[in-house]
Scaffold this motif. Structure first.
Motif, PDB file in Angstrom:
ATOM      1  N   ARG A   1      -5.049   2.745   3.079  1.00 19.00           N
ATOM      2  CA  ARG A   1      -5.079   1.482   2.526  1.00 19.00           C
ATOM      3  C   ARG A   1      -5.059   1.153   0.932  1.00 19.00           C
ATOM      4  O   ARG A   1      -5.991   0.662   0.200  1.00 19.00           O
ATOM      5  N   THR A   2      -4.397   2.259   0.380  1.00 21.85           N
ATOM      6  CA  THR A   2      -4.299   2.351  -1.093  1.00 21.85           C
ATOM      7  C   THR A   2      -3.295   1.782  -1.713  1.00 21.85           C
ATOM      8  O   THR A   2      -2.053   1.838  -1.459  1.00 21.85           O
TER       9      THR A   2
ATOM     10  N   LEU B   1      -0.579   3.649   3.716  1.00 21.78           N
ATOM     11  CA  LEU B   1      -1.043   2.629   4.563  1.00 21.78           C
ATOM     12  C   LEU B   1      -2.472   2.940   5.439  1.00 21.78           C
ATOM     13  O   LEU B   1      -3.170   2.040   5.725  1.00 21.78           O
TER      14      LEU B   1
ATOM     15  N   PHE C   1       0.873  -1.159   0.106  1.00 21.92           N
ATOM     16  CA  PHE C   1      -0.030  -0.187   0.034  1.00 21.92           C
ATOM     17  C   PHE C   1       1.012   1.209   0.092  1.00 21.92           C
ATOM     18  O   PHE C   1       1.531   1.415   0.993  1.00 21.92           O
TER      19      PHE C   1
END
Length: 379
Positions: free
Chosen positions: A45-46, A42, A39
């Motif tokens: 959560r990409t 973080l 990610f």
């Protein structure tokens, strides 16, 4: 070829400590493997996306040395020339001797800094970005710290040892960038753009990030041991001023862009588009070990066992010491946030590995990554 174990390894390290990782492997002129894991943000959560921009930090050094070698090829200087012939402030240097129980003593250096010392990290500089002379220069220039002013300020600081006698990772390549400016007349960033990145078609590499591209700069993290997790830490602490184009740690780039430059070195100086940035002889000189035996005691990082040091790059000289699958002559360098370049003309192999986390876990990650690449290449 089978790079499934390499892909699985990226998944393991991104599930371990590293927020995201990306690797691109070229064999000859063809990309044979590409993988991203983890990610980029973080908190949100990409997943890590395409064409993300990162700080290259010390992987800048490879390009700075290529720029210097271009000027050497054109007869602008010789590696054995004294630096003071071009930057007069380096004519009379002092050496700091720490005496136990008393203030440091200064002595006049008896050997000149030679241009080769800038390339090979043997000039005697430190990596102290908060030294008094640099702090004074930052204030005097109103926070601009042009590259040439940086070099003039650093000359006021004492050396750690007689030039050419020991190895110390330092600000050598930042001074080399200033030398390029003095010899050529252009600002260092302009020189790099017009002589290297422009000819190779590298549109996303530079010392400054245009407003339109800022959204592509990925968050940066550092691993916090106390909290046992990565925490956000943006910014480049090596940028000492708004006009400081750091030849040691200042470039921003993408995997797709920087691998074009690395591939040109694998191809002995000529890019995939036919643009020649260096001669094969200059690339060979770049990866030739420059260390004397006394210097090897200083060049002792665990992940570089079995490597010598060329002109701005590690160069593999002893498989028996490294225990790696890399052949002798494989070369490259890495950056503070964990990116790594692998350049191997004999195998026609180019690897660009990227991550964006300070406290990068390099001793664990990079040797394993090399073995996985060469293992996959032979499957």
């Amino acid at each position: 070829m089978n790079f499934e174990p390499l892909a699985a390894y990226l998944d393991r390290i991104t599930a371990w400590r590293i927020p995201w990782a990306e690797v691109c492997v070229m064999h000859g002129d063809e990309t044979v493997f590409r993988c991203r894991s983890g990610f980029e943000d973080l908190e949100a959560r990409t997943p890590i996306g395409v064409d993300r921009i990162i700080n290259l930090y010390s992987m800048t050094k490879i390009m700075t040395c290529a720029a210097g070698l271009q000027l050497m090829e054109r007869g602008a200087f010789l590696l054995n020339d004294p630096l003071s012939a071009y930057l007069p402030e380096y004519a009379e240097m002092t050496i700091r001797h720490d005496v136990s129980g008393s203030a440091p003593a200064l002595a006049r250096a008896t050997r000149p800094i030679r241009i080769r010392d800038l390339f090979a990290m043997t000039a005697g500089f430190t990596y102290d970005l908060r030294s008094p002379a640099l702090q004074e220069a930052a204030q005097r220039t109103g926070g601009r710290m042009p590259t040439r002013d940086f070099a003039a300020a650093l000359a006021k600081e004492p050396l750690l040892f007689e030039p050419g006698t020991r190895w110390n990772y330092s600000l050598c390549h930042d001074v080399l960038a200033a030398l390029v400016e003095v010899v050529d007349g252009r600002r260092f960033g302009q020189y790099v753009r017009e002589e290297i990145t422009g000819p190779l078609g590298m549109d996303d590499t530079g010392f400054d990030l245009p407003e339109a591209k800022k959204g592509r700069l990925v968050p940066q993290y550092t691993f916090n041991e106390e909290r046992n997790k990565p925490v956000r830490k943006d910014g480049n602490g090596f940028r000492l001023g708004a006009e400081f184009e750091s030849g040691g740690a200042g470039l921003l780039s993408t995997v797709d862009d920087y691998i074009r430059f690395l591939h040109a070195l694998t191809n002995r100086g000529t890019g995939a588009n036919g643009a020649r940035i260096l001669s094969p002889a200059a690339v060979e000189l770049m990866r030739t070990d420059q260390l004397s035996e006394p210097m090897r005691a200083d060049y002792n990082w665990e992940q570089l066992a079995g490597y010598g040091y060329g002109l701005g790059v590690r160069t593999h000289i002893a498989r028996s010491a490294s225990g790696l699958l890399s052949p002798h002559g494989e070369f490259g360098w890495s950056g503070a946030a964990g990116c790594m370049a692998l350049i191997d003309p004999e195998s026609r192999l180019t690897v660009m590995y990227a991550q964006h986390m300070l406290n990068s876990q390099e001793p664990h990650v990079h040797p394993r990554l090399k073995n996985l690449v060469y293992s996959g290449l032979g499957r």
